[in-house]
Write an enzyme that holds these catalytic residues in place. Structure first.
Site, PDB file in Angstrom:
ATOM      1  N   LEU A  32     -61.979  10.101  38.948  1.00 60.01           N
ATOM      2  CA  LEU A  32     -61.789  10.712  37.635  1.00 60.01           C
ATOM      3  C   LEU A  32     -62.479   9.846  36.595  1.00 60.01           C
ATOM      4  CD1 LEU A  32     -57.983  11.496  37.945  1.00 60.01           C
ATOM      5  CD2 LEU A  32     -59.834  13.164  37.986  1.00 60.01           C
ATOM      6  N   ASP A  33     -63.433  10.423  35.880  1.00 64.61           N
ATOM      7  CA  ASP A  33     -64.068   9.673  34.803  1.00 64.61           C
ATOM      8  C   ASP A  33     -63.204   9.771  33.548  1.00 64.61           C
ATOM      9  OD1 ASP A  33     -64.623  12.144  33.575  1.00 64.61           O
ATOM     10  OD2 ASP A  33     -66.685  12.179  34.298  1.00 64.61           O
ATOM     11  N   SER A  34     -63.663   9.188  32.452  1.00 65.78           N
ATOM     12  CA  SER A  34     -62.835   9.150  31.243  1.00 65.78           C
ATOM     13  C   SER A  34     -62.560  10.549  30.700  1.00 65.78           C
ATOM     14  CB  SER A  34     -63.472   8.264  30.174  1.00 65.78           C
ATOM     15  OG  SER A  34     -64.771   8.723  29.873  1.00 65.78           O
ATOM     16  N   ASP A  36     -62.403  13.364  32.509  1.00 66.41           N
ATOM     17  CA  ASP A  36     -61.415  13.944  33.426  1.00 66.41           C
ATOM     18  C   ASP A  36     -60.022  13.431  33.113  1.00 66.41           C
ATOM     19  OD1 ASP A  36     -63.228  15.425  35.032  1.00 66.41           O
ATOM     20  OD2 ASP A  36     -63.655  13.665  36.267  1.00 66.41           O
ATOM     21  N   THR A  37     -59.922  12.131  32.859  1.00 64.87           N
ATOM     22  CA  THR A  37     -58.631  11.513  32.579  1.00 64.87           C
ATOM     23  C   THR A  37     -58.004  12.099  31.322  1.00 64.87           C
ATOM     24  OG1 THR A  37     -59.362   9.477  33.652  1.00 64.87           O
ATOM     25  CG2 THR A  37     -57.440   9.320  32.210  1.00 64.87           C
TER      26      THR A  37
END
Length: 73
Positions: A32-34, A36-37
């Site tokens: 999960l990238d930023s 996605d987070t």
């Protein structure tokens, strides 16, 4: 109950019903990238009708579960 709901939301978000998730799973491990987070946290907030303070300390599923449990207590 909070953990199970967070895992369900995560699995739906990633469209991976069999995704292995533990309290120690990091966002990085879950790929999960930023962005996605942020999107995931927004879905979790909506689901629990609460607000989570995003900061650099938020690294694992356990961190999110802890914040939710504190917020709804």
């Amino acid at each position: 109950m909070v953990f199970e709901k967070v895992v369900e939301i995560l699995r739906n978000y990633k469209e991976e019903p069999e995704l292995e998730v533990t309290m120690e799973s990091s966002f990085e491990e879950l790929e999960l990238d930023s962005l996605d987070t942020v999107e995931l946290v927004m879905e979790i907030e909506e689901s629990f009708d609460t607000s989570i303070e995003m900061d650099s300390e938020l690294k694992t599923i356990g961190d999110v579960v802890g914040l939710i449990e504190k917020a709804i207590a």
